[in-house]
Design an enzyme around this catalytic site. Structure first.
Site, PDB file in Angstrom:
ATOM      1  N   GLU A   1      -0.585  -7.033   7.539  1.00  0.00           N
ATOM      2  CA  GLU A   1       0.023  -8.077   8.360  1.00  0.00           C
ATOM      3  C   GLU A   1      -0.051  -7.748   9.846  1.00  0.00           C
ATOM      4  OE1 GLU A   1       2.930 -10.005   5.098  1.00  0.00           O
ATOM      5  OE2 GLU A   1       3.902  -8.671   6.504  1.00  0.00           O
TER       6      GLU A   1
ATOM      7  N   ALA B   1       0.831  -1.214   0.000  1.00  0.00           N
ATOM      8  CA  ALA B   1       0.000   0.000   0.000  1.00  0.00           C
ATOM      9  C   ALA B   1       0.858   1.254   0.000  1.00  0.00           C
ATOM     10  CB  ALA B   1      -0.934  -0.014   1.211  1.00  0.00           C
TER      11      ALA B   1
END
Ligand SMILES: Cc1cc2nc3c(=O)[nH]c(=O)nc-3n(C[C@H](O)[C@H](O)[C@H](O)COP(=O)(O)OP(=O)(O)OC[C@H]3O[C@@H](n4cnc5c(N)ncnc54)[C@H](O)[C@@H]3O)c2cc1C
Ligand code: SF4
Lengths: 732, 316
Positions: free
Chosen positions: A692, A512
């Site tokens: 994550e 991102a």
């Protein structure tokens, strides 16, 4: 664009599009079943044949002989490809074992043949006719056993130390020395590895499912021994990857070989039973953690060693990385211990290192808090650090761990928790709550993009970035819309094609921040081109509502493009800010579990994650990432385990009936809070990753909640009922 | 999957006769188990006889007050039937604990009884398995055996029967009605229907080659509180580690059958005499002679504890 000084105010800060909850722009394609996934690309090339991969049925040894005659003669069969007839193949550096094995066999279900036929059923039936005689060799398959022979670090991966760990630990008035175990895990993504390959002359195109387009292109060319320019990789939609599709895998190579052998386009998907043993997995770990503290709860010594296994030349699972950075302590020791195992290749799975590392470390912190008689939230806060503990002149760019813990505790109702375990009962359920810190590093990697503007004012973004279900399409569109001052309806995004500029790709939660920063860089260039075309001063030009303004002049954006249109390409590249600052993302997980008093079945009742991870580019897709990760954390804590047959050397439960992941009924109310944060050190987007972070620490929070519910401390994941039964109260 | 021929039978007797004509032929009902096994070549019937059109999909009252359930009644429909829910709650609960909504829509009464084990070595054709390939050995013994049987196993096989429905049928004293290729019919008590593995684990039931199940009948309702408790690692869509089906009468007497512990639904009528004395006593008899592996020894206390919880719940 070189990013080497902290970001100042830039057009993204307007937050007209970026930072707003935005539904996926590719959502309608998915909900109507028209998003093109690799195996279903019937449209891209005619006359596709079907390939079926054959896996080795031994874990280690040699193929003595292989009889493919019956398969070749079977109805519909076009070719049988083996290492014997495939021609010379190299091995890419990112692969540990060869993707087409034979005669040497390196692991169970290593591909040894591809049968190509007119139909899938014919290929599969013919594959069953291949007869292979093996000469078995002894292998090492048992980490517990292999561990005994590995006492120190490997050459490439020395221990990190500070001060005198051994002395300080021995002298600490309060000590913990405990060993934790995490099992092998499978990515278990929905879409299997799948590829269609077609040759036109010496030009190869693969439609595939891959997270890292440039790696796949490079490695496929290298393996086949052809120039990279001859390989075209297309992967616009990926049905989940979790690290399992970071690399070139057998489906792609075999499809290319099958297509070459038959002169036909060939499609190959790995059958589910092959995925667990043929591709990569998250390796099991055995982790020894030692923590010494003073009675007031200051950590004086922290040690974390992690054993894992891999094929020769494989890497260790770096389960100790977070321990170097998460808590202050003047004396430290962290290191990995790598054993050779002849199981399938261990490699990255969502939050490699931190996911299993925090599963251990954050139980240890809970145990230590208990020994100290301290609240586990308070114990963590007391040992916070704002600098890299090993290099105190390196501050964290942002570190709001304490804020995450405090806000989480308040929202979760932590103060109502009984510090004494096994005190809270709700009917048949023993109820407990647990907390864990979340931590995952922010990784910086160059990322390029091209942006085009046409005469209708449409902005097109092209980059080889992938969307593996994360929402890349949407945040890249938001970035371009913000930069060019247009609405999302004026932006199209094209991804996952090796003809596009090379991006960061999807992995390590780096996608991102880096890929949007790459689009930012390209847009800065495009803005300059637009201003120049309009004769505006680019420094003060304002792009907004489809119009460019400079002083008292203004012009529609589309006008600048004119008939030929405008295009700009650039990449974000990073200076040494990553060295001067430690960049990480933080969070806190709070979990409530119920444990059935009779059966010890464990069900999660409530979950909360508070995350501090830089600017949240799209709160909607970021939340989806975090709740998905929390769900994966429930799997890791309570059920996921590849069971190793240590005699034959393979993962036995190699399908989704045997390898359990959470179902809807396992997932209760989930809440996610993002702290308001911008990190000008990370990139012009001031963002980091969350995909994550949401997984890191969840397992330990659940383990700690189970302890709070029952008083039983389980240090071996997954925490299944059989590990609790003898600690449960009498029934009746 | 190997190539096979296919026919639709027009009557039960014809289906059975057709099965006898072609060696290795199989009936196909919902196909939810058979097709998976054929894809892996664990089953390789050269001929399939589709029994879906045989009008065996109704549930009818029997003259003695019981129910006759057609072999092709779908698990979903059986679980939802008003009479089943009222009088045989155990059966309805057991069915709903199994598989998923989609599978239950396809799965049939006969197919469910005949579903094969979920032993992972049975499913991996590269591994030894006496059930799949007689004489090849048993991969699970000495291997990964967490799911496997703790009672009634043999040196040849320690697989479990995975059905939930069959546990309820066993406790309810169901009878399996069949027709043979020669047209003869017979009734097989459920207790005699599934076999223990012995040294022929590939022979799983009392059915003769070509014998077709036409119905399963339940005797008249026995009342009592009827509970089914399935214990598993995840909350849904998983096979039982152990399951307990129980019918408890107001005086504390009753019946108990277990799933997930043996090669067949496990019931020992003599153990039920202990019910008034509680779960420990019943479990001790049910599990007498148990021979678990280190990986599944936990099933012994788990059975006792689950039974204890069920009996407590039945008392209210
Ligand atoms: C993912 C998954 C999860 C599952 N979970 C569960 C669970 O939790 N609990 C549970 O109990 N079950 C579970 N099942 C199993 C499911 O219940 C069975 O697959 C189903 O009941 C089989 O019925 P069917 O009609 O589809 O049988 P089929 O697959 O059509 O047939 C199965 C066998 O029965 C034979 N047969 C069928 N009809 C007749 C007949 N009339 N006479 C003689 N022989 C016949 C066939 O020849 C075949 O050998 C699961 C299955 C799957 C795939
Ligand atoms: S337990 Fe039975 S089914 Fe499983 S491997 Fe052994 S013989 Fe085969």
């Amino acid at each position: 664009m070189k990013f080497d000084t902290p970001a100042t105010t830039n057009p993204i800060d307007r937050l007209k599009v970026v930072g707003r909850p935005t539904s996926r722009i590719d959502g309608p394609l998915k909900t109507t079943g028209t998003a093109p996934y690799a195996y279903e690309r019937h449209d891209v090339v005619a006359n596709q044949a079907y390939g079926y991969a054959v896996g080795s049925t031994i874990a280690k040894g040699r193929i003595a002989s292989m009889d493919v005659k019956a398969a070749e003669a079977a109805p519909g069969v076009l070719a049988v490809v083996t290492a014997g007839n495939a021609g010379p193949l190299a091995k890419a550096d990112r692969n540990i074992a060869t993707l087409l094995g034979g005669p040497q066999i390196e692991h169970y279900h290593q591909a040894i043949a591809l049968v190509v036929a007119e139909s899938f059923e014919q290929a599969r039936a013919a594959a069953a006719l291949i007869r292979v005689d093996y000469t078995r060799a002894d292998g090492a398959f048992d980490l517990e056993r292999a561990r005994e022979g590995v006492t120190g670090p490997s050459k490439d991966d020395p221990d990190s130390t500070l001060g005198d760990f051994a002395g300080a630990f021995a002298a600490a008035p309060i000590q913990l020395d405990a060993t934790y175990r995490t099992p092998d895990q499978s990515h278990a993504m929905m879409e299997p590895h799948a590829t269609i390959a077609a040759w036109r002359g010496d030009q190869l195109t693969v439609w595939t499912s891959n997270q890292m387009i440039d790696w796949a292109t490079t490695d496929l060319a290298k393996t086949l021994g052809i120039p990279k320019e001859k390989v075209h990789v297309v992967s616009p939609f990926v049905g989940g990857g979790f690290g399992g599709k970071l690399f070139l895998r057998a489906d792609t190579l075999l499809a290319a070989l099958g297509a070459r052998a038959t002169g036909r386009p060939v499609k190959v998907a790995l059958p589910r039973p092959l995925i667990m043993n043929n591709t990569t997995h998250r390796p099991a770990t055995i982790q020894r953690i030692r923590i010494g503290a003073t009675p007031d709860g200051r950590i004086t010594a922290i040690g974390h060693e992690s054993w894992s296994g891999n094929l020769p030349d494989g890497k260790p699972e770096n389960a100790v990385d977070q321990t170097r950075l998460l808590y202050a302590a003047p004396n430290r020791l962290t290191g990995t211990r790598l054993a050779v195992l002849d199981l399938p290749e261990g490699n990255a799975m969502r939050a490699p290192g931190e996911a299993p590392g925090l599963m251990a470390l954050e139980i240890a912190m809970d145990e230590m808090a208990e020994k100290l008689g301290l609240d586990p939230v308070e114990f963590r806060i007391r040992n916070d650090t704002q600098v890299d503990p090993e290099k105190p002149d390196r501050p964290f760019s942002q570190r709001q761990l304490v804020e995450c813990l405090r806000l989480g505790a308040e929202r979760f109702g932590w103060s109502r928790r009984s510090a004494q375990p096994a005190r809270n009962r709700d009917g048949r359920w023993l109820v407990g709550t647990g907390v864990a810190a979340a931590f995952r590093n922010n990784l910086l990697t160059p990322s390029a993009a091209r942006v085009r503007l046409d005469k209708h004012g449409m902005v097109a973004v092209e980059t080889d970035m992938t969307d593996i279900g994360t929402g890349s399409y949407t945040i890249l569109a938001q970035t371009a819309a913000e930069m060019m001052g247009v609405g999302l309806d004026k932006v199209v995004v094209r991804l996952g094609d090796s003809k596009f500029p090379v991006s960061a790709g999807s992995g390590g939660q780096w996608g991102a921040n880096n890929s949007t920063a790459g689009v930012y860089a390209a847009c800065v260039k495009l803005r300059e081109a637009v201003a120049q075309k309009l004769g505006f001063n680019s420094a003060d030009a304002v792009f907004s509502d489809g119009v460019v303004r400079s002083g008292n002049r203004s012009a529609p954006l589309a006008q600048a493009a004119g008939d030929p249109g405008l295009a700009a390409e650039d990449a974000i590249e990073y200076g040494d800010l990553g060295k001067r600052y430690q960049q990480s993302t933080f969070g806190a997980h709070f979990v409530e579990v119920g444990v059935d008093a009779a059966t010890a079945e464990i069900r999660v009742r409530r979950m909360l994650a508070v995350c501090a991870a830089g600017r949240i580019l799209n709160p909607l897709s970021a939340r989806s990432q975090v709740i998905g990760a929390m769900t994966m954390g429930v799997g890791a804590a309570l059920m996921e385990e590849l069971a190793v047959d240590t005699r034959a050397g393979f993962f036995v439960n190699h399908d989704l009936a045997g390898y359990e992941v959470p179902v809807h009924a396992d997932i209760p109310h989930q809440e996610v809070i993002f702290l308001d944060e911008t990190d000008p050190i990370s990139s012009p987007m001031k963002a980091k990753g969350v995909g994550e972070l949401g997984l890191c620490g969840v397992g330990a929070a659940i383990a700690n909640a189970i302890h709070n519910a029952t008083g039983a401390r389980v240090r071996d994941y997954p925490i299944t009922l059989d590990k609790l039964l003898d600690r449960m109260p009498e029934v009746g | 999957m190997r190539p096979f021929t296919y026919e639709r039978a027009r009557s039960p007797a014809e289906a059975a006769a057709a099965a006898a004509r072609s060696q290795g032929a199989k009936f196909i009902a919902g196909g939810t188990n058979l097709l998976d096994l054929m894809k892996l070549e664990i089953e390789a019937p050269p001929h399939l006889i589709d029994v879906n059109g045989l009008a065996l999909d109704t549930i009818e009252a029997t003259p003695d007050g019981g129910l006759r359930i057609g072999a092709l009644v779908r698990n979903t429909d059986l679980a939802a039937d008003g009479r089943v829910r009222r009088d045989y709650g155990l059966l309805s609960r057991a069915l709903l604990a199994g598989a998923s909504g989609q599978l239950r829509n396809k799965a049939t009464t006969a197919g469910n009884l005949l579903q094969r084990t979920r032993c992972p070595y049975f499913y991996d054709t590269a591994q030894p398995c006496n059930k799949r390939q007689p004489g090849s050995g048993c991969g699970a013994i000495g291997g990964f055996s967490r799911q496997h049987a703790v009672v009634g196993g043999s040196e040849a096989c320690i697989a479990t029967h995975p059905s939930d429905m069959a546990v309820a049928m066993r406790a309810l004293d169901a009878t399996v009605e069949t027709v043979k290729p020669d047209g003869a019919t017979r009734s097989i008590p459920i207790a005699d229907f599934h076999r223990l593995p012995g040294d022929t684990p590939h022979i799983e039931t009392a059915l003769a080659p070509g014998e077709l199940i036409v119905a399963v009948t339940l005797p008249k309702p026995v009342g009592g509180v009827q509970l089914y408790r399935k214990v598993r690692d995840r909350a849904s869509y998983a096979f039982a580690l152990v399951s307990v089906g129980a019918i408890v009468q107001p005086d504390g007497s009753g019946r108990v059958a277990l799933g997930g512990v043996a090669h067949k639904p496990w019931r020992i009528e003599a153990a039920e005499a202990e019910m008034p004395r509680g779960a420990k006593a019943v479990a001790a008899q049910l599990l007498a002679g148990a021979n678990p592996t280190p990986a599944n020894a936990f099933k012994l206390p788990l059975v006792e504890r689950t039974l204890g919880a069920v009996l407590a719940e039945a008392k209210g």
